[in-house]
Design a protein around this motif. Structure first.
Motif, PDB file in Angstrom:
ATOM      1  N   LYS A 210       0.822  -1.205   0.000  1.00  0.00           N
ATOM      2  CA  LYS A 210       0.000   0.000   0.000  1.00  0.00           C
ATOM      3  C   LYS A 210       0.863   1.266   0.000  1.00  0.00           C
ATOM      4  O   LYS A 210       0.465   2.284  -0.541  1.00  0.00           O
ATOM      5  N   LEU A 211       2.020   1.195   0.631  1.00  0.00           N
ATOM      6  CA  LEU A 211       2.885   2.365   0.787  1.00  0.00           C
ATOM      7  C   LEU A 211       3.540   2.785  -0.534  1.00  0.00           C
ATOM      8  O   LEU A 211       3.617   3.971  -0.846  1.00  0.00           O
ATOM      9  N   PHE A 212       4.003   1.797  -1.303  1.00  0.00           N
ATOM     10  CA  PHE A 212       4.742   2.099  -2.529  1.00  0.00           C
ATOM     11  C   PHE A 212       3.957   1.678  -3.765  1.00  0.00           C
ATOM     12  O   PHE A 212       3.199   0.716  -3.726  1.00  0.00           O
ATOM     13  N   LYS A 213       4.189   2.384  -4.855  1.00  0.00           N
ATOM     14  CA  LYS A 213       3.563   2.029  -6.122  1.00  0.00           C
ATOM     15  C   LYS A 213       4.095   0.681  -6.585  1.00  0.00           C
ATOM     16  O   LYS A 213       5.302   0.421  -6.529  1.00  0.00           O
ATOM     17  N   ASP A 214       3.214  -0.141  -7.041  1.00  0.00           N
ATOM     18  CA  ASP A 214       3.555  -1.482  -7.493  1.00  0.00           C
ATOM     19  C   ASP A 214       4.372  -1.423  -8.785  1.00  0.00           C
ATOM     20  O   ASP A 214       3.999  -0.737  -9.734  1.00  0.00           O
ATOM     21  N   GLY A 215       5.487  -2.123  -8.798  1.00  0.00           N
ATOM     22  CA  GLY A 215       6.292  -2.236 -10.012  1.00  0.00           C
ATOM     23  C   GLY A 215       7.177  -1.048 -10.308  1.00  0.00           C
ATOM     24  O   GLY A 215       7.921  -1.065 -11.282  1.00  0.00           O
ATOM     25  N   VAL A 216       7.112   0.019  -9.498  1.00  0.00           N
ATOM     26  CA  VAL A 216       7.958   1.186  -9.728  1.00  0.00           C
ATOM     27  C   VAL A 216       9.130   1.113  -8.754  1.00  0.00           C
ATOM     28  O   VAL A 216       9.020   1.479  -7.596  1.00  0.00           O
ATOM     29  N   MET A 217      10.246   0.564  -9.256  1.00  0.00           N
ATOM     30  CA  MET A 217      11.423   0.384  -8.412  1.00  0.00           C
ATOM     31  C   MET A 217      12.670   0.502  -9.279  1.00  0.00           C
ATOM     32  O   MET A 217      12.714  -0.027 -10.386  1.00  0.00           O
ATOM     33  N   GLN A 218      13.661   1.193  -8.772  1.00  0.00           N
ATOM     34  CA  GLN A 218      14.937   1.310  -9.472  1.00  0.00           C
ATOM     35  C   GLN A 218      16.024   0.779  -8.550  1.00  0.00           C
ATOM     36  O   GLN A 218      16.109   1.170  -7.389  1.00  0.00           O
ATOM     37  N   THR A 219      16.851  -0.129  -9.056  1.00  0.00           N
ATOM     38  CA  THR A 219      17.963  -0.655  -8.267  1.00  0.00           C
ATOM     39  C   THR A 219      19.268  -0.350  -8.989  1.00  0.00           C
ATOM     40  O   THR A 219      19.351  -0.429 -10.214  1.00  0.00           O
ATOM     41  N   THR A 220      20.266   0.018  -8.206  1.00  0.00           N
ATOM     42  CA  THR A 220      21.578   0.346  -8.746  1.00  0.00           C
ATOM     43  C   THR A 220      22.644  -0.293  -7.878  1.00  0.00           C
ATOM     44  O   THR A 220      22.635  -0.121  -6.654  1.00  0.00           O
ATOM     45  N   MET A 221      23.547  -1.030  -8.515  1.00  0.00           N
ATOM     46  CA  MET A 221      24.674  -1.573  -7.762  1.00  0.00           C
ATOM     47  C   MET A 221      25.682  -0.451  -7.552  1.00  0.00           C
ATOM     48  O   MET A 221      26.129   0.180  -8.504  1.00  0.00           O
ATOM     49  N   ARG A 222      26.013  -0.175  -6.304  1.00  0.00           N
ATOM     50  CA  ARG A 222      26.962   0.893  -5.993  1.00  0.00           C
ATOM     51  C   ARG A 222      28.391   0.377  -5.928  1.00  0.00           C
ATOM     52  O   ARG A 222      29.301   1.023  -6.403  1.00  0.00           O
ATOM     53  N   ARG A 223      28.556  -0.801  -5.298  1.00  0.00           N
ATOM     54  CA  ARG A 223      29.916  -1.349  -5.219  1.00  0.00           C
ATOM     55  C   ARG A 223      29.874  -2.783  -4.712  1.00  0.00           C
ATOM     56  O   ARG A 223      28.921  -3.213  -4.076  1.00  0.00           O
TER      57      ARG A 223
END
Length: 144
Positions: A8-21
């Motif tokens: 409920k808190l976050f929009k479904d399917g809207v996610m960005q992931t980034t490998m930092r290190r």
């Protein structure tokens, strides 16, 4: 604060992931020592910018006593709040303290699987034997 379901808190399917290190430090192996592997995950709130909320996800693998190797993998996960929660005063540091292992898997999507893959690739390249860490949230107290 009443716990808000992640769905409920976050929009479904809207996610960005980034490998930092990712870091891999090969350590000394002492003969006649029994090493016990540890895997631990931590998720930290980083920032909120309007509807965007950013978390840092860290996986560490090492051994007790110290030896063999230490690996750290760090990702950034960016989620978008559902419209009804934008502008609300949500303490995300406190919110993270209320989450279960299943909640962390929902919050971070496939980041734990990505971390598992990176760790397997690093250990394969190092000694020819891939170590596969769990593809799910392990928690801070998890020891293998």
């Amino acid at each position: 604060m009443e716990k808000i379901e992640i769905a409920k808190l976050f929009k479904d399917g809207v996610m960005q992931t980034t490998m930092r290190r990712a870091t891999f430090d090969k350590l000394q192996i002492r003969q006649q020592v029994n090493y016990r592997g540890r895997t631990q995950d931590e998720v930290f709130f980083q920032k909120q910018d309007g509807a965007n909320v950013e978390f840092e996800v860290v996986r560490r693998m090492d051994f007790e006593p110290e030896g063999v190797f230490e690996i750290t993998s760090v990702y950034t996960v960016r989620r978008v709040l559902n419209d009804e929660y934008v502008g609300q005063d949500i303490d995300f540091r406190e919110y993270l303290r209320t989450l279960t292992a299943n909640d962390f898997n929902m919050l971070c999507g496939n980041v734990f699987s990505s971390m598992s893959l990176i760790i397997s690739q690093l250990t394969l390249a190092s000694n020819g034997v891939p170590m596969v860490s769990p593809p799910v949230y392990c928690g801070i107290a998890a020891k293998g």
